[in-house]
Write a protein that holds these residues in place. Structure first.
Motif, PDB file in Angstrom:
ATOM      1  N   MET A 117       0.813  -1.211   0.000  1.00  0.00           N
ATOM      2  CA  MET A 117       0.000   0.000   0.000  1.00  0.00           C
ATOM      3  C   MET A 117       0.848   1.263   0.000  1.00  0.00           C
ATOM      4  SD  MET A 117      -3.467  -0.773   2.210  1.00  0.00           S
ATOM      5  CE  MET A 117      -2.961  -1.961   3.449  1.00  0.00           C
ATOM      6  N   ILE A 118       1.914   1.292   0.800  1.00  0.00           N
ATOM      7  CA  ILE A 118       2.722   2.506   0.850  1.00  0.00           C
ATOM      8  C   ILE A 118       3.469   2.698  -0.466  1.00  0.00           C
ATOM      9  CG2 ILE A 118       4.846   1.550   1.869  1.00  0.00           C
ATOM     10  CD1 ILE A 118       4.892   4.049   3.706  1.00  0.00           C
ATOM     11  N   LEU A 119       3.915   1.608  -1.084  1.00  0.00           N
ATOM     12  CA  LEU A 119       4.577   1.737  -2.381  1.00  0.00           C
ATOM     13  C   LEU A 119       3.552   2.033  -3.476  1.00  0.00           C
ATOM     14  CD1 LEU A 119       7.410   1.601  -3.639  1.00  0.00           C
ATOM     15  CD2 LEU A 119       6.852  -0.720  -4.373  1.00  0.00           C
ATOM     16  N   GLY A 120       2.359   1.457  -3.358  1.00  0.00           N
ATOM     17  CA  GLY A 120       1.305   1.770  -4.320  1.00  0.00           C
ATOM     18  C   GLY A 120       0.968   3.245  -4.322  1.00  0.00           C
ATOM     19  N   GLU A 121       0.962   3.859  -3.139  1.00  0.00           N
ATOM     20  CA  GLU A 121       0.721   5.301  -3.064  1.00  0.00           C
ATOM     21  C   GLU A 121       1.831   6.074  -3.775  1.00  0.00           C
ATOM     22  OE1 GLU A 121      -0.922   8.979  -2.282  1.00  0.00           O
ATOM     23  OE2 GLU A 121      -1.798   6.971  -2.296  1.00  0.00           O
ATOM     24  N   ALA A 122       3.074   5.622  -3.637  1.00  0.00           N
ATOM     25  CA  ALA A 122       4.186   6.277  -4.334  1.00  0.00           C
ATOM     26  C   ALA A 122       4.006   6.184  -5.848  1.00  0.00           C
ATOM     27  CB  ALA A 122       5.515   5.636  -3.913  1.00  0.00           C
ATOM     28  N   LEU A 123       3.554   5.026  -6.341  1.00  0.00           N
ATOM     29  CA  LEU A 123       3.368   4.864  -7.779  1.00  0.00           C
ATOM     30  C   LEU A 123       2.206   5.717  -8.287  1.00  0.00           C
ATOM     31  CD1 LEU A 123       3.955   1.029  -8.267  1.00  0.00           C
ATOM     32  CD2 LEU A 123       5.531   2.913  -8.709  1.00  0.00           C
ATOM     33  N   LEU A 124       1.143   5.842  -7.490  1.00  0.00           N
ATOM     34  CA  LEU A 124       0.057   6.736  -7.885  1.00  0.00           C
ATOM     35  C   LEU A 124       0.563   8.171  -8.010  1.00  0.00           C
ATOM     36  CD1 LEU A 124      -2.981   5.507  -5.715  1.00  0.00           C
ATOM     37  CD2 LEU A 124      -2.567   5.076  -8.138  1.00  0.00           C
ATOM     38  N   CYS A 125       1.335   8.621  -7.028  1.00  0.00           N
ATOM     39  CA  CYS A 125       1.893   9.983  -7.084  1.00  0.00           C
ATOM     40  C   CYS A 125       2.851  10.130  -8.258  1.00  0.00           C
ATOM     41  CB  CYS A 125       2.603  10.309  -5.772  1.00  0.00           C
ATOM     42  SG  CYS A 125       1.507  10.457  -4.342  1.00  0.00           S
ATOM     43  N   GLN A 177       4.732  15.710   0.935  1.00  0.00           N
ATOM     44  CA  GLN A 177       5.459  14.548   0.414  1.00  0.00           C
ATOM     45  C   GLN A 177       5.076  13.246   1.129  1.00  0.00           C
ATOM     46  OE1 GLN A 177       6.865  17.325   1.640  1.00  0.00           O
ATOM     47  NE2 GLN A 177       8.042  18.318   0.011  1.00  0.00           N
ATOM     48  N   SER A 178       4.133  13.296   2.061  1.00  0.00           N
ATOM     49  CA  SER A 178       3.830  12.138   2.900  1.00  0.00           C
ATOM     50  C   SER A 178       3.286  10.960   2.101  1.00  0.00           C
ATOM     51  CB  SER A 178       2.816  12.529   3.980  1.00  0.00           C
ATOM     52  OG  SER A 178       2.437  11.392   4.732  1.00  0.00           O
ATOM     53  N   LEU A 179       3.831   9.781   2.383  1.00  0.00           N
ATOM     54  CA  LEU A 179       3.273   8.514   1.900  1.00  0.00           C
ATOM     55  C   LEU A 179       2.589   7.758   3.026  1.00  0.00           C
ATOM     56  CD1 LEU A 179       6.132   7.099  -0.376  1.00  0.00           C
ATOM     57  CD2 LEU A 179       3.995   8.172  -1.116  1.00  0.00           C
TER      58      LEU A 179
END
Length: 382
Positions: A112-120, A283-285
């Motif tokens: 989930m935290i990496l998925g949020e990075a990819l969305l951004c 910048q928060s993930l």
């Protein structure tokens, strides 16, 4: 601020190992074992509605008013990728488990935290998901990177097998640091996103080290100049810059993961306000961590409560359609988000931040310095 209550509980992780002790996780439902919840009971169960409060609500760097912007809050939360336990996927490693129920909660939080990075990275922080819209190609590519099969970049299969190198046999629970280290290794193979995943150890962020990782062309240009002499420096720089521009500019997008210990058995109150500040940064993930026996993905807070996505429901594995589309309703949490008092947080966490450009990283450094200057807060890292 209310004091954090005493508790005598084991560290995060392994709720499946302790099932015999009937220590079942709860997600604001009554009489249900969280590891066996289904998608329908989660979506339509008796969830407590979002609080009616004048206090600001922070979700991954965005501020909301709970009284006037409830729909916007729910839309934002629903748009985050929600990875949960799955069952009936291909056996991990060919002969391993076909479900991660009971052991994969931290692995799903890492997704989930990496998925949020990819969305951004590919869609931007303001992108929103809706059930009735045709999904963008980049979104489908992101989702495909997490599908439960061996050849997806960040599948449960890849994370579990890469974890063996970190001393975690398949089927064993992870801590926040372990999943951060595994994601760092897997990101190297994702040539589409070209992320730099950096894990800052010992509560220390070394700015120069990060810039070298995110701008490798600088080292190439420096080595070229040293070998060819100053007179040929311009030509070398032009070549390095041309290469960098071909590979999307001079900065590789940064995912910064910072494993932290915020106390011994309970979170130290001195860190609470600083932790809240992390959710306020653009910048928060978010944060991966949890409470004893279960891992959660924390995306914000309201008052003294943390807002989180919970991986503890078992859903069927999803197969992409023949046209490449992915049935994605079960990858988005469509009910009011879960909440828990911040004092219940296990002190072992990992905070995440995403900086798509060098300017965003410089801005993050500036904001962190401001947080560090606040006399009423304790430092999380330096």
């Amino acid at each position: 601020m209310s004091s954090c209550r005493e508790r005598d509980s084991p560290p995060i992780g392994g709720e499946g190992r302790r099932a015999e002790n009937n220590k079942q996780d709860r997600v604001r439902t009554v009489g249900m074992d969280a590891a066996t919840l289904t998608y329908d009971t989660l979506r339509f169960g008796e969830f407590e509605d979002f609080p009616e409060t004048s206090e600001p609500v922070w979700i991954l760097g965005k501020e909301y008013n709970a009284l006037a912007e409830k729909d916007e809050i729910l839309s934002d939360v629903t748009s985050r990728l929600w990875f949960t336990y799955r069952k009936n996927f291909p056996p991990i490693g060919g002969t391993g488990p076909t479900s991660d129920t009971g052991w994969g909660c931290m692995l799903r939080c890492g997704q989930m935290i990496l998925g949020e990075a990819l969305l951004c990275r590919h869609l931007g922080r303001d992108w929103r998901w809706a059930t009735d819209q045709k999904q963008r190609e980049d979104y489908i590519s992101i989702l495909n990177a997490f599908i439960d099969k061996k050849d997806s970049y960040y599948s449960i299969h890849q994370i579990a097998q890469m974890g063996v190198g970190e001393g975690k046999p398949i089927g064993q629970w992870y801590g926040p640091n372990t999943v951060a280290q595994v994601l760092k290794k897997l990101a190297v193979f994702d040539t589409w996103s070209r992320l730099v995943v950096h894990v800052a150890m010992d509560n220390t962020v070394v700015i120069e080290e990060i810039k070298r990782l995110c701008m490798p062309w600088l080292d190439a240009a420096g080595a070229c100049a040293e070998a060819a002499g100053v007179s040929e420096l311009n030509g070398c720089l032009e070549g390095a810059c041309a290469l960098a521009e071909e590979e999307t500019a001079l900065w590789r997008p940064l995912v910064l993961l910072i494993p932290l210990r915020l106390g011994l058995s309970d979170i130290n109150e001195a860190y609470i306000e600083t932790l809240k500040q992390c959710f306020m940064l653009p910048q928060s993930l978010g944060v991966i961590g949890g409470k004893p026996n279960s891992a959660h993905y924390f995306i914000g807070y309201v008052g003294e409560e943390l807002i989180y996505l919970d991986p503890h429901t078992t859903q069927l594995a999803v197969e992409p359609c023949d046209d490449g589309q992915v049935p994605d309703d079960t990858y988005h949490c469509q009910h009011p988000p879960c909440r828990m008092h911040i004092c219940e947080l296990d002190p072992s966490i990992a905070a995440g931040f995403f900086c798509k450009t060098e300017d965003e990283f410089d801005d993050w450094c500036m904001r962190i310095r401001r947080v560090c200057l606040c006399v009423n807060t304790a430092l999380l890292f330096a």
